[in-house]
Scaffold this motif. Structure first.
Motif, PDB file in Angstrom:
ATOM      1  N   SER A  84      32.508  15.572  -9.219  1.00 32.54           N
ATOM      2  CA  SER A  84      32.858  16.936  -9.007  1.00 32.54           C
ATOM      3  C   SER A  84      33.757  17.393  -9.981  1.00 32.54           C
ATOM      4  O   SER A  84      35.079  18.188  -9.763  1.00 32.54           O
ATOM      5  CB  SER A  84      33.572  16.992  -7.499  1.00 32.54           C
ATOM      6  OG  SER A  84      32.523  16.631  -6.666  1.00 32.54           O
ATOM      7  N   LEU A  85      33.467  17.264 -11.197  1.00 32.22           N
ATOM      8  CA  LEU A  85      34.576  17.593 -12.196  1.00 32.22           C
ATOM      9  C   LEU A  85      34.682  19.242 -12.225  1.00 32.22           C
ATOM     10  O   LEU A  85      33.765  19.814 -11.955  1.00 32.22           O
ATOM     11  CB  LEU A  85      33.924  17.056 -13.534  1.00 32.22           C
ATOM     12  CG  LEU A  85      34.093  15.541 -13.771  1.00 32.22           C
ATOM     13  CD1 LEU A  85      33.330  15.246 -14.922  1.00 32.22           C
ATOM     14  CD2 LEU A  85      35.660  15.415 -14.315  1.00 32.22           C
ATOM     15  N   LYS A  86      35.827  19.345 -12.825  1.00 30.83           N
ATOM     16  CA  LYS A  86      36.245  20.689 -12.949  1.00 30.83           C
ATOM     17  C   LYS A  86      36.569  21.130 -14.462  1.00 30.83           C
ATOM     18  O   LYS A  86      37.180  20.267 -15.056  1.00 30.83           O
ATOM     19  CB  LYS A  86      37.450  20.929 -12.055  1.00 30.83           C
ATOM     20  CG  LYS A  86      37.366  20.651 -10.588  1.00 30.83           C
ATOM     21  CD  LYS A  86      38.506  20.887  -9.642  1.00 30.83           C
ATOM     22  CE  LYS A  86      38.362  20.560  -8.283  1.00 30.83           C
ATOM     23  NZ  LYS A  86      39.559  20.501  -7.446  1.00 30.83           N
ATOM     24  N   PRO A  87      36.622  22.322 -14.812  1.00 28.89           N
ATOM     25  CA  PRO A  87      37.180  22.752 -16.189  1.00 28.89           C
ATOM     26  C   PRO A  87      38.467  22.230 -16.502  1.00 28.89           C
ATOM     27  O   PRO A  87      38.797  21.812 -17.385  1.00 28.89           O
ATOM     28  CB  PRO A  87      37.120  24.349 -16.207  1.00 28.89           C
ATOM     29  CG  PRO A  87      35.892  24.598 -15.060  1.00 28.89           C
ATOM     30  CD  PRO A  87      36.119  23.654 -14.130  1.00 28.89           C
ATOM     31  N   GLU A  88      39.392  22.355 -15.487  1.00 31.11           N
ATOM     32  CA  GLU A  88      40.867  21.873 -15.547  1.00 31.11           C
ATOM     33  C   GLU A  88      40.903  20.103 -15.824  1.00 31.11           C
ATOM     34  O   GLU A  88      42.015  19.833 -16.169  1.00 31.11           O
ATOM     35  CB  GLU A  88      41.681  22.362 -14.520  1.00 31.11           C
ATOM     36  CG  GLU A  88      41.374  21.694 -13.048  1.00 31.11           C
ATOM     37  CD  GLU A  88      40.244  22.968 -12.494  1.00 31.11           C
ATOM     38  OE1 GLU A  88      39.700  23.639 -13.099  1.00 31.11           O
ATOM     39  OE2 GLU A  88      40.542  23.221 -11.169  1.00 31.11           O
ATOM     40  N   ASP A  89      39.659  19.545 -15.614  1.00 32.90           N
ATOM     41  CA  ASP A  89      39.788  18.229 -15.936  1.00 32.90           C
ATOM     42  C   ASP A  89      39.677  17.975 -17.430  1.00 32.90           C
ATOM     43  O   ASP A  89      39.506  16.844 -17.785  1.00 32.90           O
ATOM     44  CB  ASP A  89      38.760  17.351 -15.236  1.00 32.90           C
ATOM     45  CG  ASP A  89      38.798  17.380 -13.656  1.00 32.90           C
ATOM     46  OD1 ASP A  89      38.158  17.638 -12.809  1.00 32.90           O
ATOM     47  OD2 ASP A  89      39.939  17.042 -13.165  1.00 32.90           O
ATOM     48  N   THR A  90      39.398  18.960 -18.157  1.00 35.56           N
ATOM     49  CA  THR A  90      39.021  18.647 -19.513  1.00 35.56           C
ATOM     50  C   THR A  90      40.354  18.373 -20.248  1.00 35.56           C
ATOM     51  O   THR A  90      41.348  18.675 -20.166  1.00 35.56           O
ATOM     52  CB  THR A  90      38.858  19.996 -20.133  1.00 35.56           C
ATOM     53  OG1 THR A  90      37.452  20.534 -19.688  1.00 35.56           O
ATOM     54  CG2 THR A  90      38.682  20.014 -21.725  1.00 35.56           C
ATOM     55  N   ALA A  91      40.257  16.994 -21.205  1.00 30.26           N
ATOM     56  CA  ALA A  91      41.209  16.394 -21.571  1.00 30.26           C
ATOM     57  C   ALA A  91      41.066  15.227 -22.479  1.00 30.26           C
ATOM     58  O   ALA A  91      39.564  14.775 -22.492  1.00 30.26           O
ATOM     59  CB  ALA A  91      42.294  15.922 -20.422  1.00 30.26           C
ATOM     60  N   VAL A  92      41.712  14.837 -23.093  1.00 27.90           N
ATOM     61  CA  VAL A  92      41.523  13.359 -23.691  1.00 27.90           C
ATOM     62  C   VAL A  92      42.151  12.596 -22.860  1.00 27.90           C
ATOM     63  O   VAL A  92      43.149  12.352 -22.363  1.00 27.90           O
ATOM     64  CB  VAL A  92      42.188  13.046 -25.073  1.00 27.90           C
ATOM     65  CG1 VAL A  92      42.006  11.929 -25.781  1.00 27.90           C
ATOM     66  CG2 VAL A  92      41.638  14.320 -26.231  1.00 27.90           C
ATOM     67  N   TYR A  93      41.230  11.470 -22.311  1.00 31.81           N
ATOM     68  CA  TYR A  93      41.220  10.244 -21.564  1.00 31.81           C
ATOM     69  C   TYR A  93      41.789   9.037 -22.340  1.00 31.81           C
ATOM     70  O   TYR A  93      40.903   8.630 -23.362  1.00 31.81           O
ATOM     71  CB  TYR A  93      40.223  10.115 -20.715  1.00 31.81           C
ATOM     72  CG  TYR A  93      40.131  11.294 -19.265  1.00 31.81           C
ATOM     73  CD1 TYR A  93      40.099  12.655 -19.842  1.00 31.81           C
ATOM     74  CD2 TYR A  93      40.478  11.077 -18.122  1.00 31.81           C
ATOM     75  CE1 TYR A  93      39.795  13.636 -19.040  1.00 31.81           C
ATOM     76  CE2 TYR A  93      40.569  11.994 -17.207  1.00 31.81           C
ATOM     77  CZ  TYR A  93      40.094  13.304 -17.762  1.00 31.81           C
ATOM     78  OH  TYR A  93      40.019  14.412 -16.789  1.00 31.81           O
ATOM     79  N   TYR A  94      43.045   8.500 -21.911  1.00 35.73           N
ATOM     80  CA  TYR A  94      43.585   7.347 -22.556  1.00 35.73           C
ATOM     81  C   TYR A  94      43.408   6.061 -21.476  1.00 35.73           C
ATOM     82  O   TYR A  94      44.107   6.513 -20.215  1.00 35.73           O
ATOM     83  CB  TYR A  94      44.821   7.528 -22.927  1.00 35.73           C
ATOM     84  CG  TYR A  94      44.837   8.517 -24.119  1.00 35.73           C
ATOM     85  CD1 TYR A  94      45.178   9.917 -23.768  1.00 35.73           C
ATOM     86  CD2 TYR A  94      44.906   8.280 -25.400  1.00 35.73           C
ATOM     87  CE1 TYR A  94      45.430  10.801 -24.891  1.00 35.73           C
ATOM     88  CE2 TYR A  94      44.966   9.314 -26.263  1.00 35.73           C
ATOM     89  CZ  TYR A  94      45.052  10.547 -26.182  1.00 35.73           C
ATOM     90  OH  TYR A  94      45.145  11.549 -26.877  1.00 35.73           O
ATOM     91  N   CYS A  95      42.927   5.217 -21.770  1.00 36.84           N
ATOM     92  CA  CYS A  95      43.258   3.702 -21.088  1.00 36.84           C
ATOM     93  C   CYS A  95      44.581   3.133 -21.422  1.00 36.84           C
ATOM     94  O   CYS A  95      45.120   3.262 -22.610  1.00 36.84           O
ATOM     95  CB  CYS A  95      42.136   2.817 -21.593  1.00 36.84           C
ATOM     96  SG  CYS A  95      42.136   1.179 -20.781  1.00 36.84           S
ATOM     97  N   ARG A  96      45.147   2.660 -20.491  1.00 38.87           N
ATOM     98  CA  ARG A  96      46.513   2.069 -20.365  1.00 38.87           C
ATOM     99  C   ARG A  96      46.456   0.636 -19.734  1.00 38.87           C
ATOM    100  O   ARG A  96      45.740   0.682 -18.660  1.00 38.87           O
ATOM    101  CB  ARG A  96      47.681   2.784 -19.959  1.00 38.87           C
ATOM    102  CG  ARG A  96      49.115   2.378 -20.024  1.00 38.87           C
ATOM    103  CD  ARG A  96      49.998   3.062 -19.342  1.00 38.87           C
ATOM    104  NE  ARG A  96      51.438   2.671 -19.760  1.00 38.87           N
ATOM    105  CZ  ARG A  96      52.448   3.432 -19.346  1.00 38.87           C
ATOM    106  NH1 ARG A  96      52.283   4.602 -18.368  1.00 38.87           N
ATOM    107  NH2 ARG A  96      53.742   2.920 -19.281  1.00 38.87           N
TER     108      ARG A  96
END
Length: 114
Positions: A84-96
């Motif tokens: 259920s992805l939303k436009p506001e989920d747009t980002a660079v996703y980083y693993c930590r």
């Protein structure tokens, strides 16, 4: 030293799904937990989700019910199932990874079109 490599990012339409993966290598015995953060343009990096060595999970309020970290080996691999992805989920996703030190991957781009 721990190395983290993310994969699985891409472009998806709103309402769609993506699955991110993060593979850890190196001194993985030092890892206590792994998780995901994200950073959108012009915004601070924010917590998304994490899983501890015992399998307990924690999610940011704005992704609860949509994102899931499937149970697995939290010392070597952490996946992030995003529905259920939303436009506001747009980002660079980083693993930590948390251990003797904090470790970060280089990130993977997720773009959600409206």
């Amino acid at each position: 030293q721990v190395q983290l490599v993310e994969s699985g990012g891409g472009l998806v339409q709103a309402g769609g799904s993506l699955r991110l993966s993060c593979a850890a290598s190196g001194s993985i015995a030092n890892i206590n937990a792994m998780g995901w953060y994200r950073q959108a343009p012009g915004k601070l990096r924010e917590f998304v989700a994490a899983i501890g060595g015992g399998g307990s999970t924690n999610y940011a309020d704005n992704v609860k019910g949509r994102f899931t970290i499937p149970r697995g080996n939290a010392k070597t691999t952490v996946n992030l199932q995003m529905n259920s992805l939303k436009p506001e989920d747009t980002a660079v996703y980083y693993c930590r990874a948390w251990g003797a030190y904090d470790y970060w991957g280089r990130g993977t781009q997720v773009t959600v079109s409206s």
